[in-house]
Design an enzyme around this catalytic site. Structure first.
Site, PDB file in Angstrom:
ATOM      1  N   CYS B  23       0.836  -1.207   0.000  1.00 37.26           N
ATOM      2  CA  CYS B  23       0.000   0.000   0.000  1.00 37.26           C
ATOM      3  C   CYS B  23       0.874   1.262   0.000  1.00 37.26           C
ATOM      4  O   CYS B  23       1.669   1.466   0.911  1.00 37.26           O
ATOM      5  CB  CYS B  23      -0.901  -0.006   1.227  1.00 37.26           C
ATOM      6  SG  CYS B  23      -1.788   1.552   1.467  1.00 37.26           S
ATOM      7  N   LYS B  50      -8.757  -8.863   6.575  1.00 32.70           N
ATOM      8  CA  LYS B  50      -8.365  -8.099   7.762  1.00 32.70           C
ATOM      9  C   LYS B  50      -8.615  -8.875   9.043  1.00 32.70           C
ATOM     10  O   LYS B  50      -9.642  -9.545   9.183  1.00 32.70           O
ATOM     11  CB  LYS B  50      -9.132  -6.764   7.791  1.00 32.70           C
ATOM     12  CG  LYS B  50      -8.672  -5.828   6.696  1.00 32.70           C
ATOM     13  CD  LYS B  50      -9.636  -4.680   6.449  1.00 32.70           C
ATOM     14  CE  LYS B  50      -9.319  -4.042   5.104  1.00 32.70           C
ATOM     15  NZ  LYS B  50     -10.316  -3.130   4.605  1.00 32.70           N
ATOM     16  N   VAL B  63      -5.120   1.284   6.324  1.00 35.06           N
ATOM     17  CA  VAL B  63      -3.725   1.410   6.750  1.00 35.06           C
ATOM     18  C   VAL B  63      -3.176   2.688   6.115  1.00 35.06           C
ATOM     19  O   VAL B  63      -3.673   3.115   5.082  1.00 35.06           O
ATOM     20  CB  VAL B  63      -2.864   0.188   6.336  1.00 35.06           C
ATOM     21  CG1 VAL B  63      -3.260  -1.056   7.112  1.00 35.06           C
ATOM     22  CG2 VAL B  63      -2.934  -0.049   4.841  1.00 35.06           C
ATOM     23  N   GLU B  76      -4.243   8.291   8.962  1.00 33.94           N
ATOM     24  CA  GLU B  76      -3.875   9.196   7.864  1.00 33.94           C
ATOM     25  C   GLU B  76      -2.354   9.247   7.666  1.00 33.94           C
ATOM     26  O   GLU B  76      -1.605   9.743   8.504  1.00 33.94           O
ATOM     27  CB  GLU B  76      -4.392  10.631   8.085  1.00 33.94           C
ATOM     28  CG  GLU B  76      -5.906  10.749   8.129  1.00 33.94           C
ATOM     29  CD  GLU B  76      -6.568  10.378   6.812  1.00 33.94           C
ATOM     30  OE1 GLU B  76      -5.950  10.579   5.744  1.00 33.94           O
ATOM     31  OE2 GLU B  76      -7.703   9.863   6.857  1.00 33.94           O
ATOM     32  N   SER B  77      -1.940   8.764   6.492  1.00 27.21           N
ATOM     33  CA  SER B  77      -0.509   8.596   6.234  1.00 27.21           C
ATOM     34  C   SER B  77       0.296   9.883   6.394  1.00 27.21           C
ATOM     35  O   SER B  77       1.391   9.856   6.967  1.00 27.21           O
ATOM     36  CB  SER B  77      -0.286   8.012   4.838  1.00 27.21           C
ATOM     37  OG  SER B  77      -0.840   8.846   3.839  1.00 27.21           O
TER      38      SER B  77
END
Lengths: 235, 235
Positions: B23, B50, B63, B76-77
């Site tokens: 991802c 999951k 993720v 939140e990346s």
């Protein structure tokens, strides 16, 4: 103001120039950031329905807000501009200094950007009652999320004055309140009602707290004005 | 790792990053921790299967998610990456100068809207005409990013490149390289290539340096696994 020609644009020499449209909720983020930080600037109003021929020199995307720095650099994107003000004027304390607290504030703002705003315009644009209801529920789900985060936050800061940081306005309000103001259009055109129940209590308390602050009232618009401005989005 | 009497697995007194190797959003978080050299436990989440406990970590089931030593959970990346930059300032992931930070944020936003979002549209496009149109748009985005990189390399903070901060692989790369790394996927499914001409010079210089840097290669998913993971986006 410098003179304008086909290759120039108006700005204030040696100062900040903010290009805005007063009723645009994105531009209001920039206006409130400057107001809260008490930073002087020159305001240039852009008529979005009749953009000046020179505006592409300021922002090729032709959107507001845009900010010209004293150095001549230009910044766009409302969140980038408000964060720039927070970074450039740390004495205004628009952001906490602690890394975790900053992250939690950003996540609060993100609820509005990702859940409330898209559904706000979606509810107006939706043709069918069914879709309108779905979008309205999306707004309420976002508000409940915001409410929960406010509750968690107030436990952390141990302060019950109603703003995110307790007693002072920060980016938590600056970046969000214009969109809560916009909800008036969904109330008037689509019958949205934000309940008074427990799940919404923190949100309602927060709205009451910031609504009394000049950072809000200086730029807020009356419900009927908002409803009229957003009429163009109606299906 | 804590025992099964806890509701979900995490590293006691440490950072736990819930991630998925393929991802691109999760890779931002992974790279932030690695570049900052902060020890962390990675818990791999199979997005197609999951774990039943994952909703306790992230109710949105996405993720990446970060659990801090204090037990706080961040999602939140980019919020996670910025948290790492703020919490570990010695790593110098992000400049302290307000304007430089704003310009970097605009670069990330540009990359996101003109490259990352278009990437998914190229994959999803059903007929060849649409695919070609989206590929053209993507190349336009790469040209824009190219120009921005070259602008940055003229500035003090960029001093000649090849990375955003000159010779340092830092925040701008953390936030973007996983998406540039997806071009392999587009080449495989859609025959997409970035030309080696003048208009793409900036991007090619940057990406050429990126692919050889451990900041990229350490977190790079296996090509075959990556390509396979995007099959589900095809129409």
């Amino acid at each position: 103001m410098s003179s304008s020609s086909t290759t120039e644009y108006p700005y204030e020499e040696g100062s900040y120039t903010l290009y805005v449209t007063k009723y645009c909720p994105f531009a209001q983020r920039a206006l409130r950031a400057f107001y809260a930080a008490k930073v002087p600037y020159k305001l240039v109003e852009i008529d979005l329905d009749n953009k000046p021929t020179w505006y592409h020199l300021v922002n090729p995307q032709l959107k507001v807000p845009a900010l010209r720095l004293p150095s001549g650099e230009i910044l766009i994107e409302s969140l980038v501009i408000s964060e720039y003000v927070a970074d450039q004027f740390p004495e205004a304390r628009l952001l906490p200094t602690d890394a975790l607290e900053r992250a939690q504030l950003r996540l609060f703002v993100e609820i509005f950007s990702s859940k409330i705003v898209p559904n706000l315009y979606g509810a107006l644009r939706a043709a069918s009652v069914e879709e309108q209801e779905t979008k309205k529920e999306g707004i309420l789900a976002g508000i409940r999320d915001a409410s929960r985060q406010l509750e968690n936050q107030w436990k952390r800061v141990n302060n019950n004055e109603g703003l995110w940081l307790g007693d002072r306005v920060s980016l938590a309000e600056i970046n969000t309140v214009s969109f809560v103001n916009q909800l008036a259009a969904v109330e008037i055109h689509r019958g949205l009602v934000v309940p008074q129940s427990q799940e919404y209590a923190a949100f309602n308390k927060w709205v009451e707290a910031y609504s009394a602050r000049p950072e809000y009232t200086e730029y807020s618009l009356a419900d009927d004005v908002i409803a009229e401005k957003l009429r163009k989005f109606l299906a | 790792m804590s025992d099964i009497s806890q509701a979900y697995p995490y590293e006691e007194n440490g950072y736990t990053l819930y991630s998925c190797a393929t991802c691109p959003y999760a890779q931002r978080a992974l790279r932030a921790f690695r570049i900052a050299q902060v020890p962390h436990k990675v818990v791999e989440i199979d997005l197609l299967n999951k774990p039943s406990w994952y909703h306790l970590v992230n109710p949105q089931l996405k993720v990446p998610t970060l659990r801090t030593p204090s037990g706080d959970l961040l999602i939140e990346s980019l919020v996670i990456a910025e948290y790492v930059a703020d919490q570990f300032p010695k790593a110098r992931l992000l400049s302290l100068d307000a304007l430089e930070r704003a310009q970097l944020r605009l670069f990330i936003e540009l990359f996101s809207t003109r490259i990352s979002s278009v990437f998914y549209r190229v994959l999803r496009a059903a007929d060849v005409d649409d695919q070609e149109m989206e590929k053209k748009k993507l190349l336009e985005g790469v040209r824009e990013v190219s120009r921005e990189l070259e602008n940055q390399w003229e500035r003090e903070s960029g001093k000649g490149g090849p990375f955003w901060y000159g010779d340092r692989f830092a925040y701008a790369e953390v936030a973007t390289v996983s998406f540039a790394g997806l071009f392999r996927v587009l080449d495989h499914y859609r025959g997409f290539q970035v030309p080696d001409t003048q208009e793409y010079k900036g991007f090619n210089k940057w990406f050429g340096a990126v692919v050889n840097h451990p900041g990229f290669t350490d977190v790079k998913p296996d090509d075959a696994a990556l390509i396979a993971s995007y099959k589900r986006f095809l129409p």
